[in-house]
Design a protein around this motif. Structure first.
Motif, short mmCIF file in Angstrom:
data_model
loop_
_atom_site.label_atom_id
_atom_site.label_comp_id
_atom_site.label_asym_id
_atom_site.label_seq_id
_atom_site.Cartn_x
_atom_site.Cartn_y
_atom_site.Cartn_z
N ASN A 45 45.50 -15.70 -47.76
CA ASN A 45 44.99 -16.95 -48.30
C ASN A 45 45.13 -18.00 -47.22
O ASN A 45 46.19 -18.57 -47.02
N GLN A 46 44.04 -18.23 -46.47
CA GLN A 46 44.10 -19.11 -45.31
C GLN A 46 43.06 -20.21 -45.41
O GLN A 46 42.17 -20.16 -46.25
N ALA A 47 43.19 -21.21 -44.55
CA ALA A 47 42.22 -22.31 -44.53
C ALA A 47 41.59 -22.38 -43.15
O ALA A 47 42.26 -22.19 -42.15
N ALA A 48 40.29 -22.65 -43.09
CA ALA A 48 39.59 -22.67 -41.81
C ALA A 48 38.89 -24.00 -41.54
O ALA A 48 38.02 -24.08 -40.67
N ASP A 49 39.24 -25.04 -42.30
CA ASP A 49 38.71 -26.39 -42.03
C ASP A 49 37.19 -26.47 -42.00
O ASP A 49 36.63 -27.24 -41.22
N TRP A 50 36.52 -25.69 -42.81
CA TRP A 50 35.04 -25.66 -42.86
C TRP A 50 34.44 -25.23 -41.52
O TRP A 50 33.29 -25.52 -41.24
N ASP A 51 35.21 -24.56 -40.69
CA ASP A 51 34.76 -24.23 -39.34
C ASP A 51 34.47 -22.73 -39.26
O ASP A 51 35.37 -21.91 -39.42
N ALA A 52 33.21 -22.38 -39.02
CA ALA A 52 32.81 -20.97 -39.00
C ALA A 52 33.57 -20.20 -37.94
O ALA A 52 33.93 -19.03 -38.13
N SER A 53 33.84 -20.86 -36.81
CA SER A 53 34.50 -20.17 -35.72
C SER A 53 35.95 -19.84 -36.07
O SER A 53 36.44 -18.74 -35.78
N LYS A 54 36.64 -20.78 -36.74
CA LYS A 54 38.00 -20.51 -37.20
C LYS A 54 37.99 -19.41 -38.26
O LYS A 54 38.84 -18.53 -38.26
N ALA A 55 37.02 -19.50 -39.19
CA ALA A 55 36.93 -18.50 -40.25
C ALA A 55 36.71 -17.12 -39.65
O ALA A 55 37.27 -16.12 -40.11
#
Lengths: 333, 342
Positions: free
Chosen positions: B204-214
């Motif tokens: 359960n992680q968060a990627a700040d709405w950033d596709a690259s982080k996701a």
């Protein structure tokens, strides 16, 4: 009797910051390898490097700027808008190759303006590139791009897509490209005349100028190279996630980039450091993020751990290598 | 002579006035049409999005622009470009300018709560768009994030739950943690999964709405959990990064991805068609644009006696899009909305 060189030679640093960070990385790596069964697998280790490869590529560019006693805060904006424009041009029907040339040209143009502002207009790099990042993002976004987010659609089935998402002999392309950029960066800095001049300029600009280093053209070259590397990072990013979100220009990615450069041991005062420092700094961040993601550490806690480890590295460095008059001098920033 | 001149001037003015509203020139008064148009004419509407330049806000703005032209109200759009501070400044400035309706798209639950209350206290009606804030203003238009995540989870349960023959291991990719999508979404997912003990959230992680982080997180999660059944993502723009990671692992079609978003063609239906997304819950931003047009019309015609006192909930009807329900017209394109209206 001592030779003069021996008299002026500084006491060598006991342990360099790079070594400290490397040791820290190794310790954390060992802990993760012991605790997490899925950590020490070939696939995961490749994924680990892959996940920080864009950060690393941008780090190489930033290191070039910082070694030459500058900084490039427009690097992320350059990356985002130039590659987003390539995607949009192809989506509107332009052939891939001219679109890439145009996008690359745009990136170089931004770098050129940076260089001219710093070298000839003599604006401090931190202000010139800060303003240029915003200006480039704003101008390209409002004049050339229709959307914040541009998908990789038309060029999705071509070799272009393979750049960021393919693999050679099981090694993902972003890892190979990071290695290639690091290698090219290292050769440029260590072997070429321009690279050696860059160190001279970063270490002591006045002395470099007096001894005949062509400072202004060199500064322009420095920022144009940064922009070119940024374009490569952008291509990797866009082709690995099938899109380019220009909003990344407004994110704090640029601070992460400065962080991996500085944590690895490239001195902000200029003239010090190599590409190897960037690789070490990047690996530390990569190992941390990867392990904590596998452990499913909550996001906010990850940020705390990350910053504490980085702080620890700096504290250890300043304990082992106390500042003195020689080492505490800062550059323009 | 003077009299003749005055008459002439009067006639000219009348002709000019009639000429300026040619569309309604011949329409008989049905008892409401003229009155409602007069109530909207010359009023001032202001819109503060999180940022312009992406599908949701552009679609809403297209709707408002259309109405502003048709009814002669003045529309001001202040674009803070993802900066919460700049948005707050824009709203404060607008409160001082006293518009007749203020449309706010809050970036997170708390950020603009005080400003919405302040606008209401000064007698300005407020519409909040899509992302629920703690203060409601007068009308709330947007997805019910809890309901949306329940639907996503149920879709996941169908794909990975009892009888599917899968491991039941799923991963959740949140956006920005202070955003209602994440805040209410994660509660809904956990509550729904209480009835499905066979499903386990392994990441359960968060990627700040950033596709690259996701992309980076999903890549690691896939390596660490080779038997992962699926991902729940919280926004299409970010979830394309998860899809890319699944594709890279060579497991498209085997690892499911349930996404959500405003339902534009490139982000939603195209990704369903090419197999990037398995299921997509759409809050149809085109429909929201129309809801927004109507809400603004309504507030311009009938200003609440005490703005903010009786908020009206207009939760967006949600649409589930998968391979079977991906009919032509399930999605929309910004070009069409701009050209033909929402």
């Amino acid at each position: 009797m001592n030779a003069p060189a021996d008299i002026v030679r500084r006491k060598p640093r006991a342990i360099s910051q790079e070594a400290i960070v490397f040791a820290l990385t190794a310790i954390i790596f060992a802990i993760f390898a012991l605790l997490l069964p899925s950590f020490l697998t070939g696939g995961n280790l490749l994924a680990l490097v892959q996940n920080v490869s864009i950060l690393g590529v941008l780090g190489v560019a930033m290191a070039m700027a910082i070694i030459g006693r500058g900084i490039d805060l427009s690097i992320v904006a350059t990356m985002a808008v130039s590659v987003a424009w390539v995607l949009q041009l192809t989506n509107h029907g332009m052939a891939l190759e001219p679109a890439i040339l145009l996008g690359f040209g745009l990136a170089l143009a931004i770098g050129l303006v940076n260089g001219i502002l710093v070298a000839y207009v003599e604006i401090p790099a931190i202000f010139a590139t800060l303003a240029m990042g915003t200006a480039a993002y704003g101008c390209v976004r409002s004049l050339l791009l229709e959307d914040n987010l541009v998908y990789l659609k038309a060029a999705g089935d071509t070799w272009f897509k393979w750049i960021g998402s393919g693999a050679v002999l099981g090694v993902p392309n972003p890892v190979l490209l990071f290695a290639a950029v690091a290698l090219v960066g290292e050769v440029l800095l260590r072997v070429t005349t321009q690279g050696r001049f860059l160190y001279a300029m970063g270490d002591n600009p006045s002395a470099a100028r007096i001894t005949g280093v062509p400072m202004r053209p060199l500064i322009v070259l420095q920022y144009v190279s940064c922009a070119a590397i940024a374009f490569v990072a952008g291509v990797i990013m866009a082709t690995s996630v099938d899109s380019m979100e220009t909003r990344v220009a407004r994110s704090n990615l640029v601070y992460d980039v400065i962080l991996v450069v500085v944590i690895g041991g490239v001195g902000l005062s200029g003239g010090k450091g190599t590409v190897r420092n960037v690789v070490v700094g990047t690996l530390l961040i990569g190992v941390l993020l990867n392990g904590m993601t596998i452990m499913n550490v909550p996001y906010t806690l990850q940020n705390i751990v990350k910053s504490l480890v980085l702080l620890a590295a700096i504290v250890i460095d300043s304990l082992v290598n106390p500042r003195d008059e020689q080492t505490s001098q800062q550059g323009d920033i | 002579m003077n009299k003749a001149l005055t008459l002439l001037a009067g006639a000219l003015a009348l002709a000019a006035a009639m000429g300026s509203t040619p569309s309604r020139a011949g329409q008989p008064d049905d008892g409401l049409v003229n009155e409602s148009a007069a109530a909207m004419k010359g009023k001032k509407v202001a819109f503060v999005p999180i940022a312009m330049g992406f599908d949701l806000t552009e679609a809403w703005a297209a709707g408002l622009k259309l109405d502003a032209q048709a009814f002669g109200y003045d529309l001001a759009i202040r674009d803070p470009n993802w900066s919460v501070d700049a948005g707050a400044q824009a709203i404060s400035q607008l409160i001082a300018e006293n518009p007749d309706v203020l449309v706010i798209h809050p970036p997170e639950i708390q950020a603009y709560t005080r400003l919405i209350q302040q606008a209401n206290a000064q007698g300005i009606p407020v519409v909040t768009m899509n992302l629920k804030a703690d203060a409601n203003g007068d009308m709330v238009i947007g997805a019910n994030w809890y309901d949306l995540a329940v639907r996503q989870t149920n879709a996941m349960v169908k794909l990975c739950g009892a009888g599917s023959g899968k491991s039941g291991k799923i991963a959740v990719m949140q956006g920005v943690l202070t955003n209602p999508t994440s805040q209410y979404g994660i509660q809904a997912i956990e509550a729904t999964l209480k009835d499905h003990p066979e499903i386990k959230i392994v990441s359960n992680q968060a990627a700040d709405w950033d596709a690259s982080k996701a992309h980076a997180i999903a890549g690691t999660v896939l390596k660490a959990n080779p038997d992962l059944c699926g991902f729940i993502g919280m926004w299409d723009n970010m979830d394309v990064g998860i899809a890319a990671a699944i594709k890279e692992a060579g497991r498209t079609g085997q690892v499911y991805l349930v996404s959500s978003g405003g339902g534009n063609q490139a982000s939603a239906c195209d990704n369903i068609a090419n197999g990037n997304f398995t299921t997509y819950i759409s809050y149809d931003a085109k429909g929201q644009a129309r809801d927004l047009m109507m809400a603004v019309r309504s507030l311009l015609q009938s200003k609440p006696a005490q703005p903010g006192e009786h908020p009206v909930a207009l939760y967006t009807p949600l649409k589930t899009i998968d391979k079977d329900s991906n009919y032509p017209g399930a999605c929309w394109t910004l070009d069409d909305v701009r050209k033909y209206g929402p």
